[in-house]
Design a protein around this motif. Structure first.
Motif, PDB file in Angstrom:
ATOM      1  N   ALA A 194       0.825  -1.205   0.000  1.00 39.42           N
ATOM      2  CA  ALA A 194       0.000   0.000   0.000  1.00 39.42           C
ATOM      3  C   ALA A 194       0.861   1.256   0.000  1.00 39.42           C
ATOM      4  O   ALA A 194       0.576   2.228  -0.710  1.00 39.42           O
ATOM      5  CB  ALA A 194      -0.938  -0.006   1.207  1.00 39.42           C
ATOM      6  N   VAL A 195       1.932   1.253   0.796  1.00 34.19           N
ATOM      7  CA  VAL A 195       2.827   2.411   0.851  1.00 34.19           C
ATOM      8  C   VAL A 195       3.571   2.578  -0.472  1.00 34.19           C
ATOM      9  O   VAL A 195       3.719   3.689  -0.985  1.00 34.19           O
ATOM     10  CB  VAL A 195       3.829   2.264   2.014  1.00 34.19           C
ATOM     11  N   ALA A 196       4.037   1.465  -1.023  1.00 33.31           N
ATOM     12  CA  ALA A 196       4.755   1.509  -2.306  1.00 33.31           C
ATOM     13  C   ALA A 196       3.866   2.084  -3.401  1.00 33.31           C
ATOM     14  O   ALA A 196       4.315   2.889  -4.229  1.00 33.31           O
ATOM     15  CB  ALA A 196       5.234   0.110  -2.684  1.00 33.31           C
ATOM     16  N   GLU A 197       2.600   1.705  -3.405  1.00 30.86           N
ATOM     17  CA  GLU A 197       1.682   2.202  -4.422  1.00 30.86           C
ATOM     18  C   GLU A 197       1.455   3.698  -4.267  1.00 30.86           C
ATOM     19  O   GLU A 197       1.375   4.426  -5.271  1.00 30.86           O
ATOM     20  CB  GLU A 197       0.353   1.447  -4.336  1.00 30.86           C
ATOM     21  N   ARG A 198       1.361   4.172  -3.043  1.00 34.14           N
ATOM     22  CA  ARG A 198       1.178   5.614  -2.817  1.00 34.14           C
ATOM     23  C   ARG A 198       2.403   6.402  -3.263  1.00 34.14           C
ATOM     24  O   ARG A 198       2.305   7.545  -3.709  1.00 34.14           O
ATOM     25  CB  ARG A 198       0.885   5.897  -1.346  1.00 34.14           C
ATOM     26  N   LEU A 199       3.570   5.787  -3.130  1.00 33.28           N
ATOM     27  CA  LEU A 199       4.811   6.445  -3.527  1.00 33.28           C
ATOM     28  C   LEU A 199       5.118   6.256  -5.016  1.00 33.28           C
ATOM     29  O   LEU A 199       6.017   6.910  -5.554  1.00 33.28           O
ATOM     30  CB  LEU A 199       5.983   5.902  -2.701  1.00 33.28           C
ATOM     31  N   GLY A 200       4.420   5.341  -5.643  1.00 30.98           N
ATOM     32  CA  GLY A 200       4.661   5.078  -7.055  1.00 30.98           C
ATOM     33  C   GLY A 200       5.966   4.349  -7.308  1.00 30.98           C
ATOM     34  O   GLY A 200       6.643   4.593  -8.311  1.00 30.98           O
ATOM     35  N   VAL A 201       6.311   3.448  -6.372  1.00 28.84           N
ATOM     36  CA  VAL A 201       7.556   2.680  -6.527  1.00 28.84           C
ATOM     37  C   VAL A 201       7.261   1.200  -6.367  1.00 28.84           C
ATOM     38  O   VAL A 201       6.194   0.797  -5.911  1.00 28.84           O
ATOM     39  CB  VAL A 201       8.616   3.103  -5.476  1.00 28.84           C
ATOM     40  N   ASN A 202       8.240   0.390  -6.731  1.00 26.79           N
ATOM     41  CA  ASN A 202       8.123  -1.042  -6.512  1.00 26.79           C
ATOM     42  C   ASN A 202       8.247  -1.327  -5.018  1.00 26.79           C
ATOM     43  O   ASN A 202       8.998  -0.656  -4.306  1.00 26.79           O
ATOM     44  CB  ASN A 202       9.237  -1.766  -7.288  1.00 26.79           C
ATOM     45  N   ARG A 203       7.543  -2.336  -4.536  1.00 32.33           N
ATOM     46  CA  ARG A 203       7.594  -2.681  -3.127  1.00 32.33           C
ATOM     47  C   ARG A 203       9.016  -2.901  -2.641  1.00 32.33           C
ATOM     48  O   ARG A 203       9.369  -2.541  -1.504  1.00 32.33           O
ATOM     49  CB  ARG A 203       6.769  -3.944  -2.877  1.00 32.33           C
ATOM     50  N   LYS A 204       9.878  -3.468  -3.483  1.00 33.96           N
ATOM     51  CA  LYS A 204      11.260  -3.751  -3.096  1.00 33.96           C
ATOM     52  C   LYS A 204      12.049  -2.480  -2.787  1.00 33.96           C
ATOM     53  O   LYS A 204      13.054  -2.531  -2.079  1.00 33.96           O
ATOM     54  CB  LYS A 204      11.958  -4.540  -4.196  1.00 33.96           C
ATOM     55  N   ALA A 205      11.589  -1.344  -3.322  1.00 27.04           N
ATOM     56  CA  ALA A 205      12.292  -0.079  -3.070  1.00 27.04           C
ATOM     57  C   ALA A 205      12.226   0.306  -1.602  1.00 27.04           C
ATOM     58  O   ALA A 205      13.072   1.063  -1.101  1.00 27.04           O
ATOM     59  CB  ALA A 205      11.704   1.023  -3.941  1.00 27.04           C
ATOM     60  N   LEU A 206      11.222  -0.217  -0.884  1.00 24.07           N
ATOM     61  CA  LEU A 206      11.070   0.101   0.534  1.00 24.07           C
ATOM     62  C   LEU A 206      12.021  -0.706   1.408  1.00 24.07           C
ATOM     63  O   LEU A 206      12.313  -0.321   2.548  1.00 24.07           O
ATOM     64  CB  LEU A 206       9.633  -0.166   0.997  1.00 24.07           C
ATOM     65  N   ASN A 207      12.522  -1.822   0.884  1.00 23.80           N
ATOM     66  CA  ASN A 207      13.314  -2.742   1.696  1.00 23.80           C
ATOM     67  C   ASN A 207      14.634  -2.163   2.186  1.00 23.80           C
ATOM     68  O   ASN A 207      15.209  -2.671   3.158  1.00 23.80           O
ATOM     69  CB  ASN A 207      13.586  -4.037   0.923  1.00 23.80           C
ATOM     70  N   TYR A 208      15.118  -1.117   1.540  1.00 24.84           N
ATOM     71  CA  TYR A 208      16.364  -0.486   2.000  1.00 24.84           C
ATOM     72  C   TYR A 208      16.135   0.192   3.344  1.00 24.84           C
ATOM     73  O   TYR A 208      17.055   0.308   4.158  1.00 24.84           O
ATOM     74  CB  TYR A 208      16.837   0.540   0.963  1.00 24.84           C
ATOM     75  N   HIS A 209      14.894   0.617   3.581  1.00 22.55           N
ATOM     76  CA  HIS A 209      14.573   1.347   4.809  1.00 22.55           C
ATOM     77  C   HIS A 209      13.802   0.502   5.818  1.00 22.55           C
ATOM     78  O   HIS A 209      14.023   0.617   7.026  1.00 22.55           O
ATOM     79  CB  HIS A 209      13.750   2.596   4.463  1.00 22.55           C
ATOM     80  N   VAL A 210      12.873  -0.325   5.346  1.00 24.26           N
ATOM     81  CA  VAL A 210      12.091  -1.199   6.218  1.00 24.26           C
ATOM     82  C   VAL A 210      11.949  -2.563   5.543  1.00 24.26           C
ATOM     83  O   VAL A 210      11.731  -2.638   4.339  1.00 24.26           O
ATOM     84  CB  VAL A 210      10.696  -0.613   6.521  1.00 24.26           C
ATOM     85  N   SER A 211      12.057  -3.617   6.329  1.00 23.22           N
ATOM     86  CA  SER A 211      12.063  -4.957   5.736  1.00 23.22           C
ATOM     87  C   SER A 211      10.680  -5.600   5.638  1.00 23.22           C
ATOM     88  O   SER A 211      10.447  -6.440   4.770  1.00 23.22           O
ATOM     89  CB  SER A 211      12.978  -5.882   6.542  1.00 23.22           C
ATOM     90  N   ASP A 212       9.766  -5.190   6.533  1.00 21.47           N
ATOM     91  CA  ASP A 212       8.439  -5.809   6.518  1.00 21.47           C
ATOM     92  C   ASP A 212       7.425  -4.878   7.174  1.00 21.47           C
ATOM     93  O   ASP A 212       7.754  -3.747   7.548  1.00 21.47           O
ATOM     94  CB  ASP A 212       8.469  -7.163   7.235  1.00 21.47           C
ATOM     95  N   ARG A 213       6.202  -5.355   7.333  1.00 22.85           N
ATOM     96  CA  ARG A 213       5.134  -4.528   7.881  1.00 22.85           C
ATOM     97  C   ARG A 213       5.428  -4.093   9.319  1.00 22.85           C
ATOM     98  O   ARG A 213       5.187  -2.937   9.683  1.00 22.85           O
ATOM     99  CB  ARG A 213       3.796  -5.277   7.841  1.00 22.85           C
ATOM    100  N   ASP A 214       5.970  -4.995  10.124  1.00 24.81           N
ATOM    101  CA  ASP A 214       6.306  -4.624  11.501  1.00 24.81           C
ATOM    102  C   ASP A 214       7.341  -3.503  11.524  1.00 24.81           C
ATOM    103  O   ASP A 214       7.262  -2.575  12.338  1.00 24.81           O
ATOM    104  CB  ASP A 214       6.840  -5.835  12.273  1.00 24.81           C
ATOM    105  N   GLY A 215       8.328  -3.594  10.633  1.00 23.36           N
ATOM    106  CA  GLY A 215       9.328  -2.542  10.546  1.00 23.36           C
ATOM    107  C   GLY A 215       8.706  -1.222  10.102  1.00 23.36           C
ATOM    108  O   GLY A 215       9.107  -0.146  10.563  1.00 23.36           O
ATOM    109  N   LEU A 216       7.729  -1.312   9.224  1.00 24.15           N
ATOM    110  CA  LEU A 216       7.016  -0.125   8.757  1.00 24.15           C
ATOM    111  C   LEU A 216       6.245   0.525   9.900  1.00 24.15           C
ATOM    112  O   LEU A 216       6.268   1.754  10.073  1.00 24.15           O
ATOM    113  CB  LEU A 216       6.069  -0.509   7.622  1.00 24.15           C
ATOM    114  N   LEU A 217       5.579  -0.292  10.694  1.00 18.43           N
ATOM    115  CA  LEU A 217       4.829   0.214  11.840  1.00 18.43           C
ATOM    116  C   LEU A 217       5.766   0.812  12.891  1.00 18.43           C
ATOM    117  O   LEU A 217       5.465   1.843  13.493  1.00 18.43           O
ATOM    118  CB  LEU A 217       3.992  -0.907  12.453  1.00 18.43           C
TER     119      LEU A 217
END
Length: 226
Positions: A41-64
């Motif tokens: 959901a966050v990746a879609e709002r940012l217009g990026v691939n989900r994997k782009a988030l992995n540099y900063h957070v690895s999973d949903r718990d990390g996101l929270l």
């Protein structure tokens, strides 16, 4: 013949991912209800691939955790304390405002904790508490223990406020009532009397009681350290 201009001009690679940072992730996440918050959901709002988030957070718990850390930092940074006040009053102000900050986190409160994600500005209220206690004559060790004690009290009260907002009574109180109602074991008249009195258990009265006990204890410690 190859054009000199063409060969010298750098070109952006096709499909190069958009650069994002933690702040961008947090801002995107804040627009999504916690129950619906996912990496996708966050990746879609940012217009990026989900994997782009992995540099900063690895999973949903990390996101929270990240979202909770930023939200807690924003709230703690906004706390205002006056060093001109008596240390007791300053502790009450710190506890009350911290409680409000934690309660405002809602579903994120269970993920809130003090860690390296917090901005240094979020530590200013704690610095004010320590300075006040040291100026009052507490030892450095006692001041640190007192700060931890009051912070834990405030965080607990804030989380209790969230629980009470979701029900007519606190979860612990409701559970105890259910246990007493269903048990065949006699011998709990004191417990039943307290629950029947509905004396603000884990509510505002409980918070003020806990704070009073903590401050009275610190006054005694200060007298012993003098």
């Amino acid at each position: 013949m190859t054009s000199t201009t063409d060969s010298a001009s750098p070109r952006r690679g096709r499909g190069r991912p958009r650069r994002i940072d933690q702040q961008m992730i947090v801002e995107a996440a804040r627009g999504i209800p916690v129950g619906e918050l996912t990496m996708r959901a966050v990746a879609e709002r940012l217009g990026v691939n989900r994997k782009a988030l992995n540099y900063h957070v690895s999973d949903r718990d990390g996101l929270l955790d990240l979202l909770a850390a930023y939200s807690l930092a924003d709230g703690m940074s906004a706390i205002e304390l006056s060093l001109s006040r008596d240390w007791r009053d300053l502790l009450r102000d710190f506890a009350s405002q911290t409680r409000t900050v934690v309660a405002s986190l809602g579903d994120l409160a269970e993920y809130s904790r003090v860690d390296a994600k917090l901005d240094a500005a979020a530590l200013k209220p704690a610095e004010a508490v320590l300075r006040s206690l040291l100026r009052a004559g507490f030892s450095t060790r006692t001041a640190g223990l007192a700060l931890a004690n009051i912070a834990e009290l405030a965080f607990s009260a804030g989380r209790n406020d969230i629980d009470r907002a979701d029900a007519s009574t606190h979860k612990t109180t409701a559970s105890i009532r259910q246990i007493l109602k269903s048990t065949r074991e006699p011998g709990f008249p004191a417990m039943e009397a307290v629950l029947l009195a509905d004396n603000g258990l884990l509510g505002e009265e409980q918070f003020q009681f806990d704070l009073r006990v903590a401050i009275l204890g610190l006054e005694q410690i200060l007298a012993n350290e003098a």
